[in-house]
Design a protein around this motif. Structure first.
Motif, mmCIF file in Angstrom:
data_model
loop_
_atom_site.group_PDB
_atom_site.id
_atom_site.type_symbol
_atom_site.label_atom_id
_atom_site.label_comp_id
_atom_site.label_asym_id
_atom_site.label_seq_id
_atom_site.Cartn_x
_atom_site.Cartn_y
_atom_site.Cartn_z
ATOM 1 N N ALA A 1 4.504 1.468 -9.536
ATOM 2 C CA ALA A 1 3.140 1.414 -8.980
ATOM 3 C C ALA A 1 2.535 0.027 -9.180
ATOM 4 N N LEU A 2 2.762 -0.553 -10.379
ATOM 5 C CA LEU A 2 2.286 -1.907 -10.650
ATOM 6 C C LEU A 2 2.945 -2.901 -9.704
ATOM 7 N N ILE B 1 -4.810 -4.418 -7.907
ATOM 8 C CA ILE B 1 -3.681 -4.030 -8.793
ATOM 9 C C ILE B 1 -4.131 -3.009 -9.822
ATOM 10 N N THR B 2 -5.305 -3.259 -10.407
ATOM 11 C CA THR B 2 -5.802 -2.351 -11.457
ATOM 12 C C THR B 2 -6.098 -0.966 -10.904
ATOM 13 N N GLN C 1 -2.102 5.823 -10.407
ATOM 14 C CA GLN C 1 -0.785 6.361 -10.814
ATOM 15 C C GLN C 1 -0.788 6.768 -12.280
ATOM 16 N N PHE C 2 -1.501 5.953 -13.114
ATOM 17 C CA PHE C 2 -1.570 6.282 -14.540
ATOM 18 C C PHE C 2 -2.257 7.632 -14.751
ATOM 19 N N ILE C 3 -3.344 7.879 -14.035
ATOM 20 C CA ILE C 3 -4.063 9.164 -14.171
ATOM 21 C C ILE C 3 -3.171 10.317 -13.724
ATOM 22 N N LEU C 4 -2.459 10.100 -12.624
ATOM 23 C CA LEU C 4 -1.562 11.147 -12.126
ATOM 24 C C LEU C 4 -0.469 11.466 -13.148
ATOM 25 N N CYS C 5 0.124 10.424 -13.737
ATOM 26 C CA CYS C 5 1.174 10.660 -14.743
ATOM 27 C C CYS C 5 0.610 11.295 -16.010
ATOM 28 N N LEU D 1 6.112 10.171 -6.855
ATOM 29 C CA LEU D 1 6.961 9.406 -5.946
ATOM 30 C C LEU D 1 6.268 9.214 -4.594
ATOM 31 N N GLY D 2 5.541 10.250 -4.169
ATOM 32 C CA GLY D 2 4.813 10.150 -2.904
ATOM 33 C C GLY D 2 3.722 9.096 -2.944
ATOM 34 N N TYR D 3 3.090 8.967 -4.117
ATOM 35 C CA TYR D 3 2.043 7.938 -4.249
ATOM 36 C C TYR D 3 2.627 6.541 -4.084
ATOM 37 N N LEU D 4 3.837 6.343 -4.653
ATOM 38 C CA LEU D 4 4.510 5.063 -4.448
ATOM 39 C C LEU D 4 4.793 4.833 -2.977
ATOM 40 N N GLY D 5 5.178 5.938 -2.307
ATOM 41 C CA GLY D 5 5.440 5.825 -0.875
ATOM 42 C C GLY D 5 4.207 5.466 -0.088
ATOM 43 N N VAL D 6 3.056 5.998 -0.508
ATOM 44 C CA VAL D 6 1.785 5.680 0.173
ATOM 45 C C VAL D 6 1.460 4.213 -0.005
#
Length: 850
Positions: A660-661, A699-700, A706-710, A748-753
């Motif tokens: 994500a970063l 970036i933040t 992603q951090f909140i989702l994880c 993984l979907g968030y990375l795809g977005v």
């Protein structure tokens, strides 16, 4: 001493022929035993009193029983400790093994007169302590009903029927031989001891045989063995019936036959087997014929060689043989019987013939009475295997011990609480019965004698084996014993080296309906057949059986697997992507090499940070991107090695955050490129978004999402270590279970977005002037990134075990390499190999050309 009984009412000597004798003493015991085994009875006309039966067949073996009785009494009378200052005497009555005479002799002793009078006794002194007898179970049952009414002690030396163990019907009956129920259970255990699971049963059609069939069948079936057939025989069998029975035996696959019968019943059956030439059947004998002289004849040897069976325990009586040989026909109680012994033993006759058989033989030799019994060996003085004689000897000692205990009675400790102890000369039968129940003594063979609650002694049998004897006859050799007092492990004591199974079998015969199922197989009973008739079926792939003739297979524990023979479970091999695995080693080496690349580029950017090409592409964001790419390569190592719980918990989250970063940095670079170009237009409102803080904000924010989702994933449904036994047959796959597939695919979907947004923005900005042409590189990098992860989805669903992990590592490496190659290789090429293009004029020139 008298040869006739004494009537106690008037002390008259009453003539009772020569059927009974009396040896006086302070205390008397009554003994009803056969000296003869056959009698002649007169026709009953009901017009006059029937005449007494005449005994006609004298047996010297039975006369030994009488002398064993005398020896026991004299041994007790000489013992200064047992019944001191008192002597034992005895009545003996020859019953000829006939029911009428058994009853007559018993009532004669009870009444004390020559005439048998039921329910009457005028005898006061000396007291009659107990009666030893009778010869058959049927006779003992009849007399036990009478004696039990008065609680008069009765002790049998030969009656074995289990019906006599019923204390409600026979409260005063005891015996020195085991009950048949012990024998029948023992025979069943003997059969099972040799693993004979398929046997035939032959029994007499009477209470003895029916009880045997019932008990043996129950015991055999309880141990999952089977009875192939059950047939009954009688004393006068019809020829056709015997033929049918032999046909059943002949056609059956059972090679072992248990025969519960007396010898005279069994002989016709054996004759028919000889006639039909039936061989290969091994007999198991009950005690009723296991030492039969009749069946030991040479003609039965082809059938009965190797027979094994039970016999009453044989024991030695020290001094008995010398006592037997010291008998004199002129000064021995029962002179007539002694003279019969002489006539039989020395083939002579006295001046007055006493033995009816000698009359028929018309022998002329005269007996002098000086002949020596020690010079001959016959059934009378053969003491090698004392059985019945020893049981009579034991019965006498039991009575003496009970009387002795009675004489030692103490007040308030007798048979009736609160009553005074009776004097030994004046006791009641029920008082002596109390001490019978509690008697305990040790005899010369070191065996403890006592009675259980049913009046039975400890059951001990000799195990005998029929082997070759003299002149083709057979002899019975003791090969072991069956002792119910031993522990369950040592009930049988067998000397297998002494066993002989005849000429047909060199070792113990096999008698099974179906051959044993070996380990790795289970029994499957054939439909409509006995449970012993089965077929062997191999265990399934995940099951074992580790014993022969198993009725079922067992599943191995979840972490174990059967061996090829399916008789043992061994630990399943554990599979995970390890560093020792060639695939794991290759991937680890690739990761190590890959990690060098972004660090090297990072170092290169630091060296050339003041050059236009580095500054034109946002130096600090590029540095963050390079560091994140280094972490992308490095996080792939978390997927190699043993999946520890901590590793399972964090590796997917770390992968999601790092990527994500990385993608956020590319997205920030893409957006800044677009904003920078759009802001150059006059009056553009996007100029305020071109400040240095904007890319860091992008970036933040993107990484924080992603951090909140994880964080939610790890808090609500965290991944865990899992032993997967279903992925691969026979293998334990140690893997990390994401627990929530939804959370995993959301990450993984968030990375795809993020990648899709970056790709879209970069694609739209691909035609911007060359000094901003990083959008083209971003377009290609995002296209490669998305392609890799789109391919990963179906590939991961089709892979198993360590190959799923390998696919994810491969996707991480390829996507990371795509970003490194597309984003930085062109710049590195210019920096290293085309420094002329790394100038402000060149970049501005490009812009003017555009």
């Amino acid at each position: 001493m008298y040869h006739v009984p004494v009537a106690c009412c008037n002390d008259d000597l009453l003539n009772l022929d020569l059927n009974g004798i009396l040896v006086p003493g302070d205390i008397l015991i009554g003994v009803v035993i056969p000296i003869h085994i056959a009698s002649l009875s007169s026709m009953v006309t009901f017009q006059e009193s029937p005449s007494p039966d005449i005994c006609i067949m004298f047996l010297i073996e039975f006369y030994q029983h009488f002398q064993a009785l005398r020896f026991a009494v004299e041994e007790i009378n000489k013992n200064p400790v047992l019944l001191p200052n008192r002597t034992m005497g005895f009545y003996v009555y020859d019953s000829c093994a006939a029911l009428r005479r058994e009853i007559e002799g018993t009532l004669w002793m009870l009444t004390g007169q020559s005439q048998a009078i039921p329910n009457y006794c005028c005898r006061k002194h000396p007291p009659l302590a107990a009666i030893i007898g009778h010869s058959k179970s049927t006779y003992s049952i009849l007399m036990a009903h009478i004696l039990g009414l008065f609680k008069f002690p009765q002790i049998s030396y030969y009656s074995t029927s289990s019906l006599l163990s019923d204390r409600t019907r026979f409260p005063s009956f005891f015996r020195t031989v085991p009950s048949d129920s012990f024998q029948f259970k023992g025979l069943a255990k003997l059969v099972l001891h040799f693993k004979w699971t398929w046997v035939g049963l032959i029994a007499t059609n009477d209470d003895y045989g029916n009880e045997a069939i019932k008990i043996i069948t129950q015991e055999i079936v309880k141990e999952e063995a089977c009875v192939a057939y059950t047939v009954y025989i009688t004393y006068n069998p019809v020829s056709e019936t015997i033929t049918n029975i032999v046909n059943i035996i002949k056609e059956s696959s059972a090679n072992v036959v248990i025969a519960i019968s007396v010898d005279v019943y069994l002989a016709p059956l054996l004759d028919e087997m000889i006639k039909q030439n039936v061989t290969g059947k091994n007999f198991v004998a009950s005690e009723a014929w296991s030492i039969s002289n009749l069946l030991s004849a040479a003609k039965y040897s082809p059938i009965l060689f190797g027979t094994i069976g039970f016999a009453f325990q044989s024991s030695k009586i020290p001094g008995l043989q010398e006592y037997l040989n010291s008998i004199n026909p002129f000064n021995t109680p029962g002179l007539t019987w002694a003279q019969m012994l002489w006539e039989e033993s020395f083939n002579c006759t006295f001046s007055v013939l006493t033995n009816q058989t000698m009359v028929m033989n018309n022998l002329k030799n005269t007996c002098s009475g000086e002949e020596s019994l020690g010079g001959i060996h016959n059934g009378y003085n053969d003491v090698s295997t004392l059985r019945t004689s020893y049981n009579i000897y034991t019965a006498v000692h039991v009575i003496a011990k009970a009387l002795h205990d009675l004489s030692q009675c103490q007040f308030l400790n007798g048979p009736l609480f609160g009553e005074k102890c009776s004097q030994i000369e004046h006791f009641k039968p029920y008082q002596l019965l109390y001490y019978f129940k509690n008697v305990h003594l040790k005899l010369s063979n070191n065996r403890d004698i006592f009675f259980d609650k049913d009046g039975n002694p400890p059951a001990v049998y000799d195990i005998v084996n029929w082997q070759s004897g003299l002149h083709d006859t057979m002899k019975q050799v003791k090969v072991g014993s069956y002792d119910t007092l031993n522990s369950s492990v040592d009930v049988f004591i067998l000397n297998t080296s002494l066993l002989w199974w005849g000429e047909v079998y060199q070792e113990a015969p096999l008698s099974v309906c179906s051959q044993s199922c070996q380990v790795g197989f289970k029994k499957l009973v054939k439909r409509g057949k006995h449970m012993c008739c089965f077929q062997c079926v191999p265990c399934t792939q995940a099951e074992i059986s580790n014993q022969t003739d198993s009725i079922e297979c067992w599943k191995c524990p979840w972490d174990m697997w059967p061996n090829s023979a399916r008789d043992k479970c061994f630990p399943k091999p554990i599979e995970f992507l390890s560093y020792e695995d060639p695939l794991g080693f290759s991937l680890a080496a690739t990761i190590a090499f890959s990690c060098i690349v972004p660090i090297s580029i990072f170092y290169l950017f630091i060296q050339y940070k003041s050059t236009p090409i580095v500054r034109a592409n946002n130096y600090y964001v590029s540095c963050i991107l390079l560091v994140s790419l280094w972490f992308c390569f490095l996080c792939a190592l978390a997927f190699i090695g043993y999946p520890q719980p901590e590793k399972c918990l964090l590796r997917q989250a770390a992968f999601g955050l790092i990527f994500a970063l990385c993608v956020s940095c590319i997205l920030a670079k893409t957006i800044i490129v677009v904003f920078a170009f759009m802001a150059t237009k006059p009056g553009s409102s996007l100029k305020k978004w071109t400040t240095p803080r904007v890319p860091y904000m992008i970036i933040t924010i993107c990484t924080l999402a992603q951090f909140i989702l994880c964080l939610i994933w790890l808090s609500v449904s965290p991944p865990f270590q899992q032993y997967n036994i279903e992925a691969k047959l026979g293998i334990i796959v140690v893997e990390c279970n994401e627990n929530s597939q939804f959370a995993f695919w959301c990450m993984l979907g968030y990375l795809g977005v993020l990648a899709s947004v970056s790709f879209t923005v970069a694609f739209l900005a691909r035609r911007l002037p060359d000094n901003f042409n990083e959008a083209k590189l971003i377009t290609f990098s995002m296209l490669a990134f998305l392609s890799v992860w789109v391919y990963f989805i179906p590939a991961s669903l089709s892979a198993q075990g360590k190959y799923i992990v390998s696919m994810e590592i491969f996707a991480i490496l390829i996507s990371s390499w795509a970003l490194v190659a597309c984003m930085f290789f062109p710049k590195c090429f210019i920096i290293l190999f085309r420094p002329d293009k790394n100038s402000r004029e060149n970049l501005m020139g490009n812009r003017r050309r555009k």
